[in-house]
Design a protein around this motif. Structure first.
Motif, PDB file in Angstrom:
ATOM      1  N   GLU A 201       0.834  -1.209   0.000  1.00 25.17           N
ATOM      2  CA  GLU A 201       0.000   0.000   0.000  1.00 25.17           C
ATOM      3  C   GLU A 201       0.863   1.252   0.000  1.00 25.17           C
ATOM      4  N   GLN A 202       2.024   1.188   0.667  1.00 26.99           N
ATOM      5  CA  GLN A 202       2.878   2.377   0.719  1.00 26.99           C
ATOM      6  C   GLN A 202       3.337   2.775  -0.674  1.00 26.99           C
ATOM      7  N   TYR A 203       3.660   1.768  -1.484  1.00 26.72           N
ATOM      8  CA  TYR A 203       4.080   2.066  -2.853  1.00 26.72           C
ATOM      9  C   TYR A 203       2.911   2.624  -3.657  1.00 26.72           C
ATOM     10  N   ARG A 216      10.127   6.918  -5.020  1.00 25.81           N
ATOM     11  CA  ARG A 216       9.592   5.774  -4.278  1.00 25.81           C
ATOM     12  C   ARG A 216      10.725   5.025  -3.577  1.00 25.81           C
ATOM     13  N   VAL A 220      10.198   5.450   0.228  1.00 24.32           N
ATOM     14  CA  VAL A 220       9.479   4.274   0.728  1.00 24.32           C
ATOM     15  C   VAL A 220      10.447   3.120   1.001  1.00 24.32           C
ATOM     16  N   GLY A 224      11.798   1.942   4.720  1.00 25.70           N
ATOM     17  CA  GLY A 224      11.210   0.656   5.078  1.00 25.70           C
ATOM     18  C   GLY A 224      12.267  -0.379   5.419  1.00 25.70           C
TER      19      GLY A 224
END
Lengths: 312, 299
Positions: A201-203, A216, A220, A224
Motif C-alpha cells: 500500500e505504501q508504494y 519511491r 518508501v 522501510g
C-alpha cells in the motif's frame, strides 16, 4: 533472603532456560576474556608461559608488566599497528559498502516479478552455501599467478597477467574481491526479506501522489529497510572487521604485514615464529575496544536519527 | 496485491498510439533484456568459481596447469586418491560431520531455550543478556584463543570432539539466540496462554507448541550453526593436534602448503565438502528469507 526466594520462585523458569547459554558463555567466553585481558598486561610468550613437556611440568615465569604492551603497540614502537589498523578500516568499509550496494541492487531485482527469478536466486545464493575455507582455496587456484584461469583469460584477451596473491597491492584487491563474492548473498537474502515486509500500500500511495521511481526508492524503500539495514550493517561490519579465513587462507601463509588485518596479524603473533601471547592478547583487547566504541557510536547515531525523524 | 488494470476505453483506443498502461513490475522489452543481462552476469560471477573447481576435479593430479586437456580426458582419479587416504579425507569428513552435527544439536537446543525465555519472560538479567549476545559477536579470535586453549587443556578437552563442539557453540549460540528471540516474538503469545490453560508447564508449552511453530526459524539457526562448525578454521587449526582428529578445514590446508600443491586432491575434496554444505543449505533455503528477517529486524 525472603526476596531472593520470591524472585527465584517467580523467575526460575526463565533462569533455568537461559542457564545453559549463560554457563557456556561464562566458562568459554568470559573467563578466557578475563584471562586474555590479564595476559595483555604481562610479558607472556613461548619461553615464559607454563607448559608440559612429556612428564615434566614447567611453571609459568611471566610477570605483570602493567600497560607496557599497550604503550609498546600504541606508541608505534612495535611498528605495525597503525599500518595494519588503516588497512583493516579500509578493508571493512570497502567490503561492507560493496556488500550492501550489490546486495541491495540484487535484492531489488529479485523482488520484481520476472521469469527465472527462482533460478537466479538459487545461483546467487550459491557462494553462501560453499564453506568460506573451500572458497578461499578455490580462489587461490583461480587467481594463481602462473596458471590461474583469471590470468589465462587476461592473456587470451591480450592483457598481461597480474600476481594476484603475491603483489602487495593486488593482494588487497584480491582479498576484497573474494570477500565481496562471499558476503553479498547474505546481504541480498536479508535485504530481500526486508523488501518483502514493506507493505505494498505504501508504494501504491506514493504512486498516487505522483512519486517517481527514484522518489519511491528514497522515500518508501530505504526507510522501510531501515530496521533490517541497521542490523545487517552493524553485524556485517563486525564480521568483516574480524574476518579470519579469507585473509588467513588466501594470503596468510606467505604474506608480510601488508594485507594482514588486525585479527590475522594477532593470530600470527600468537602462533607463528616466537609465540608472543601477550602481544596477541594486547591486539585482541584493542580490537575489542575499537569494535565496542564503533557499536556504541553506531547505535547512538541511529537512535538520534530515529528521534529526529519522529519529531519532524 | 491487487492492481486493477485500466481497460483501454473506446476513446483512448481510437486516439492511438497510446501506450498501454503497464502493471507496476512489468517492463518494457529493453528493460527486460537489461534485467536478464544483469542477472545472468551476476549469476555467472556467483557460480563460475564453483563450477570451475568442479571441472578441475575431473582432471588428473597435474591437470590444474593445463585445464584444456580435462575436457578430452575426464578421470575420477582425484576422488579415488582422496577417498583412499589413511587418516586423510574420509577421517576428516567423519570428524567434521560429528562436530557439525554435535554443535547443531547442542547449539540450537540451548539457543532456542534461551531465545524463548528472552522473548516471553521478563526477568532480571534480560537486558544485559541481550547486550552480551551482541558484544560476543565482536570478540576477536585473537584474544580468546590462547586462554581458551589453556582452559580446554585444563579440562582435558584439547584434541577432543567435546572441546571443539563447546567452542563452536560460543560462536553460533549468541547469534542464534538473538535471531530466535526475534522469531519467537512473531508467534502470538495467545498460543502460549492457551497451552498454559490446558495445563502445560512453561517447558511443555515451549516444547510442544512453540518449537513446532518455529520450525522455519529453527531451520535457519540450525543451518547457520552447521555451516559455522563446518567451515571454522582458526580454532580447529590449533585445538585439533593429531591427524586422526583433523577437520576438513584443517586437513585441506595440508594439501596446499608451503612446499607442495596437490591441487588435484584439493579440488576433489572441495567438491565433496561443498556438496554436503550445499545439501544442508538447500534443505533450508526456502525458510531463509522469513527466518532471517523475523530475527534480524528486531534489535
Amino acid at each position: 533472603m525472603a526476596t531472593v526466594t520470591r524472585r527465584l520462585g517467580r523467575h526460575w523458569y526463565a533462569w533455568s532456560m537461559v542457564a545453559p547459554v549463560v554457563i557456556v558463555l561464562t566458562v568459554l567466553v568470559l573467563v578466557p576474556l578475563g584471562r586474555g585481558l590479564y595476559l595483555s598486561l604481562t610479558d607472556a610468550n613461548e619461553s615464559t608461559i607454563g607448559r608440559t613437556i612429556g612428564p615434566n611440568h614447567i611453571p609459568s615465569t611471566y610477570e605483570f608488566v602493567g600497560l607496557d604492551n599497550y604503550w609498546h603497540v600504541l606508541s608505534g614502537a612495535e611498528g605495525h599497528f597503525y599500518q595494519v589498523l588503516t588497512w583493516t578500516v579500509v578493508w571493512t568499509i570497502a567490503c561492507v559498502v560493496l556488500h550492501y550496494v550489490l546486495g541491495l541492487g540484487l535484492a531489488l531485482m529479485l523482488n520484481q516479478r520476472a521469469r527465472f527469478r527462482a533460478g537466479y536466486r538459487i545461483m546467487l545464493i550459491l557462494p553462501w552455501a560453499v564453506p568460506a575455507f573451500v572458497s578461499a582455496f578455490a580462489w587461490r587456484l583461480l587467481l594463481n599467478g602462473d596458471r590461474g584461469i583469471v590470468n589465462q583469460a587476461l592473456a587470451s584477451a591480450g592483457l598481461s597477467g597480474v600476481q594476484w596473491l603475491a603483489d602487495p597491492l593486488w593482494q588487497k584487491v584480491s582479498v576484497i574481491a573474494v570477500n565481496v563474492w562471499l558476503g553479498v548473498p547474505f546481504m541480498m537474502v536479508a535485504l530481500l526479506g526486508g523488501l518483502q515486509s514493506i507493505p505494498a500500500e505504501q508504494y501504491e500511495a506514493a504512486e498516487m501522489d505522483g512519486a517517481s521511481a527514484w522518489q519511491r526508492f528514497t522515500y518508501v524503500t530505504l526507510p522501510g529497510l531501515r530496521p533490517i539495514s541497521s542490523t545487517v550493517v552493524l553485524l556485517g561490519s563486525i564480521w568483516t572487521f574480524n574476518q579470519f579465513p579469507v585473509i588467513f587462507l588466501l594470503v596468510g601463509g606467505d604474506a608480510g604485514a601488508d594485507s594482514q588485518i588486525l585479527v590475522t596479524y594477532a593470530y600470527r603473533l600468537a602462533f607463528a615464529g616466537v609465540r608472543d601471547y601477550s602481544g596477541a592478547a594486547t591486539y585482541g583487547a584493542l580490537i575489542l575496544l575499537l569494535l565496542l566504541v564503533f557499536a556504541v557510536v553506531y547505535r547512538r547515531r541511529l537512535a538520534e536519527q530515529d528521534s529526529s525523524l519522529r519529531s519532524r | 496485491m491487487s492492481l486493477t488494470v485500466v481497460e483501454p476505453t473506446a476513446a483512448t483506443a481510437t486516439a492511438a498510439p497510446v501506450a498501454r498502461r503497464r502493471r507496476r513490475g512489468d517492463r518494457s522489452r529493453a528493460a527486460s533484456i537489461a534485467y536478464h543481462a544483469v542477472m545472468i552476469t551476476a549469476s555467472a560471477a556467483a557460480i563460475f568459481p564453483v563450477l570451475w573447481i568442479l571441472y578441475m576435479s575431473f582432471g588428473d593430479a597435474d591437470a590444474w596447469a593445463n585445464p584444456g586437456e580435462i575436457l578430452s580426458n575426464p578421470v575420477l582419479s582425484n576422488y579415488a586418491n582422496v577417498l583412499r587416504q589413511p587418516d586423510g579425507f574420509p577421517t576428516w569428513l567423519a570428524n567434521s560431520l560429528i562436530l557439525a552435527a554435535g554443535t547443531t544439536v547442542v547449539g540450537v537446543l540451548i539457543a532456542a531455550s534461551a531465545g524463548y525465555a528472552l522473548s516471553r519472560m521478563r526477568f532480571p538479567g534480560h537486558g544485559p543478556l541481550m547486550w552480551s549476545f551482541l558484544i560476543t559477536q565482536m570478540f576477536p579470535v585473537a584474544i580468546l584463543i590462547v586462554p581458551l586453549y589453556n582452559i580446554l587443556s585444563a579440562l582435558h578437552l584439547i584434541n577432543t570432539y567435546a572441546g571443539l563442539v563447546l567452542t563452536y557453540c560460543t560462536i553460533s549460540v549468541p547469534f542464534c539466540a538473538w535471531m530466535l528471540r526475534g522469531y519467537f516474538d512473531t508467534i502470538p503469545a495467545e498460543i502460549d496462554e492457551a497451552g498454559r490453560l490446558d495445563g502445560l508447564s512453561p517447558f511443555g508449552t515451549f516444547w510442544r507448541l512453540v518449537v513446532p511453530l518455529a520450525k522455519p526459524g529453527l531451520a535457519v539457526t540450525a543451518f547457520y550453526t552447521f555451516l559455522t562448525a563446518w567451515g571454522e578454521v582458526a580454532y580447529a587449526t590449533q585445538f585439533m593436534t593429531t591427524p586422526d582428529k583433523y577437520t576438513l578445514a584443517v586437513g585441506l590446508q595440508t594439501y596446499v602448503g608451503q612446499f607442495k600443491a596437490e591441487w588435484g586432491a584439493m579440488t576433489a575434496a572441495s567438491v565433496m565438502i561443498s556438496m554436503v554444505a550445499a545439501a544442508v543449505f538447500f534443505l533450508v533455503q526456502r525458510h531463509l528469507v522469513s527466518g532471517l528477517t523475523a530475527g534480524a529486524g528486531k534489535s
